[in-house]
Design a protein around this motif. Structure first.
Motif, PDB file in Angstrom:
ATOM      1  N   VAL A 106      -1.761  -5.631   7.513  1.00 54.36           N
ATOM      2  CA  VAL A 106      -2.730  -4.684   6.503  1.00 54.36           C
ATOM      3  C   VAL A 106      -2.514  -4.778   5.455  1.00 54.36           C
ATOM      4  O   VAL A 106      -2.863  -4.430   4.669  1.00 54.36           O
ATOM      5  N   ASP A 107      -1.334  -4.363   4.728  1.00 52.06           N
ATOM      6  CA  ASP A 107      -1.175  -3.884   3.026  1.00 52.06           C
ATOM      7  C   ASP A 107      -1.077  -5.248   3.041  1.00 52.06           C
ATOM      8  O   ASP A 107      -1.436  -5.154   1.515  1.00 52.06           O
ATOM      9  N   PHE A 108      -0.864  -6.188   3.182  1.00 49.10           N
ATOM     10  CA  PHE A 108      -0.931  -7.560   2.771  1.00 49.10           C
ATOM     11  C   PHE A 108      -2.285  -8.735   3.049  1.00 49.10           C
ATOM     12  O   PHE A 108      -2.929  -8.831   1.290  1.00 49.10           O
ATOM     13  N   TYR A 109      -2.871  -7.972   3.668  1.00 42.89           N
ATOM     14  CA  TYR A 109      -4.567  -8.674   3.554  1.00 42.89           C
ATOM     15  C   TYR A 109      -5.256  -7.374   3.194  1.00 42.89           C
ATOM     16  O   TYR A 109      -6.233  -8.522   3.457  1.00 42.89           O
ATOM     17  N   ARG A 110      -4.693  -6.808   3.995  1.00 45.37           N
ATOM     18  CA  ARG A 110      -5.913  -5.389   4.350  1.00 45.37           C
ATOM     19  C   ARG A 110      -6.153  -4.486   4.380  1.00 45.37           C
ATOM     20  O   ARG A 110      -6.516  -3.792   5.280  1.00 45.37           O
ATOM     21  N   PRO A 111      -5.621  -3.825   3.470  1.00 42.38           N
ATOM     22  CA  PRO A 111      -5.412  -2.723   3.054  1.00 42.38           C
ATOM     23  C   PRO A 111      -6.960  -1.554   3.312  1.00 42.38           C
ATOM     24  O   PRO A 111      -6.072  -0.512   3.802  1.00 42.38           O
TER      25      PRO A 111
ATOM     26  N   MET B 275       0.747  -1.287   0.070  1.00 40.23           N
ATOM     27  CA  MET B 275       0.091  -0.339  -0.238  1.00 40.23           C
ATOM     28  C   MET B 275       0.910   1.191   0.100  1.00 40.23           C
ATOM     29  O   MET B 275       1.694   1.436   0.736  1.00 40.23           O
ATOM     30  N   THR B 276       0.372   1.952  -0.844  1.00 38.87           N
ATOM     31  CA  THR B 276       1.530   3.305  -0.909  1.00 38.87           C
ATOM     32  C   THR B 276       0.209   4.860  -1.228  1.00 38.87           C
ATOM     33  O   THR B 276      -0.777   4.572  -0.930  1.00 38.87           O
TER      34      THR B 276
END
Length: 266
Positions: free
Chosen positions: A27-32, A1-2
Motif C-alpha cells: 500500500v505504501d509503495f503502490y497505492r497510498p 506513507m506517514t
C-alpha cells in the motif's frame, strides 16, 4: 506513507480507544489511496487513528522464505511500534495473519512471545474489524457498476473473511455484486509462490481472469493488494477493460481515481 498530513483531520474517539494502522509495504509503495481510505472508514466508525511513521514490513517475505531470524527481527520492531494501541488494523488479510503468527517466532523467548500474543489478540483485518468489532453493516457510499469479489487465500482460510466484504458491498447504492466462479481459489500470487513457480502462477492468474470475465462485471474488488496487483497485471496484459480496486477504496467512496494498472501498457 506517514500520518503527518492527516493529523488535523483525525478526531479523538470519545471512548479513548486508539487504532494503530499498519499500512503494509505494498500500500505504501503502490497505492497510498488504500491507506487513506482505510483511515476514513475507521474514522467513520468512531476511532482515533494513528499511523506510526517508523513502520516498515510485517516480515512476511522473510517468514515465507524460511528466514525466521530476519522475520523475528522485523516482528520485534512491529510489536514495539504498536504495543500501546487498543487495536491494530490492517487492510490486508495476509499481513494481518502474519502479525497473528508472530508468537510462533518467539517460542523459545517467553518475554517476547507474551508481547507477540498480546499484539496478535489486538490485530484485525480491516473488513473484519468494521463488521465484527464495530458492528458496521452498511455504509453511505455509492458505487455505480457491476462488481465481482476475489477472496484472498489467507483472508478466507486463516481469518474467516468472506461474508463481511459482501455484506458491506451490497449495502452501497448503485452497486450490483456478481459472484465469479471459484472466487475462493488462489490467483497465483501467493507471496513467494509466484517467484518460485512462475509458470504455475501464470496459469492460475489466467484462470482467475477468465472467471472474472464470465461475470460481465466492470470491476473486480478484493482485500489484498498483492492479489489485486497480480490480477490487474494479467487483465492489462490481456487488454481487458475491467477496473481493479481495493475494497476499502470502494467502501470509502474513494474509487474516483484510475484503477490498479489502468492505462498501463506493456
Amino acid at each position: 506513507m506517514t500520518d503527518n498530513s492527516e493529523d488535523q483531520l483525525l478526531p479523538r474517539n470519545l471512548s479513548g480507544q486508539r487504532v494503530g494502522l499498519l499500512v503494509t509495504c505494498l500500500v505504501d509503495f503502490y497505492r497510498p489511496n488504500i491507506g487513506f481510505a482505510t483511515i476514513k472508514l475507521l474514522q467513520q466508525a468512531g476511532y482515533e487513528v494513528d499511523v506510526p511513521d517508523r513502520q516498515t514490513c510485517c516480515g512476511q517475505p522473510a517468514y515465507n522464505s524460511g528466514d525466521y531470524a530476519t522475520a523475528a527481527k522485523i516482528a520485534r520492531q512491529v510489536i514495539m511500534l504498536f504495543e500501546d494501541y487498543d487495536y491494530v488494523v490492517v487492510p490486508s488479510g495476509s499481513c494481518a495473519s502474519m502479525l497473528k503468527d508472530f508468537p510462533r517466532l518467539f517460542e523459545s523467548v517467553p518475554e517476547w512471545q507474551e508481547r507477540a500474543i498480546s499484539l496478535a489478540e489486538r490485530t484485525w483485518e480491516l473488513l473484519s474489524f468494521l463488521t465484527d468489532v464495530c458492528g458496521v453493516t452498511s455504509l453511505a457510499s455509492d458505487y455505480t457498476g457491476k462488481i465481482t469479489y476475489h477472496d484472498s487465500c489467507t483472508g478466507l482460510r486463516q481469518l474467516g473473511i468472506s461474508s463481511q466484504p459482501r455484506m458491506l458491498l451490497q449495502s452501497l447504492a448503485g452497486l450490483q455484486l456478481i459472484e465469479m466462479p471459484d472466487s475462493d481459489t488462489c490467483c497465483g500470487f501467493g507471496g513467494t509462490f509466484c517467484v518460485k513457480y512462475p509458470a504455475i502462477s501464470g496459469r492460475m492468474v489466467m484462470d482467475k481472469v477468465n472467471n472474472i470475465m464470465t461475470t460481465g462485471a466492470d470491476t473486480v474488488a478484493g482485500g489484498d493488494l498483492g492479489c489485486l496487483l497480480n490480477i490487474a497485471g494479467r487483465l492489462q496484459h490481456a487488454r481487458h477493460k475491467v477496473k481493479v480496486f481495493h475494497i476499502a477504496e470502494i467502501l470509502a467512496d474513494m474509487a474516483d481515481i484510475p484503477g490498479l494498472g489502468e492505462g498501463e501498457t506493456d
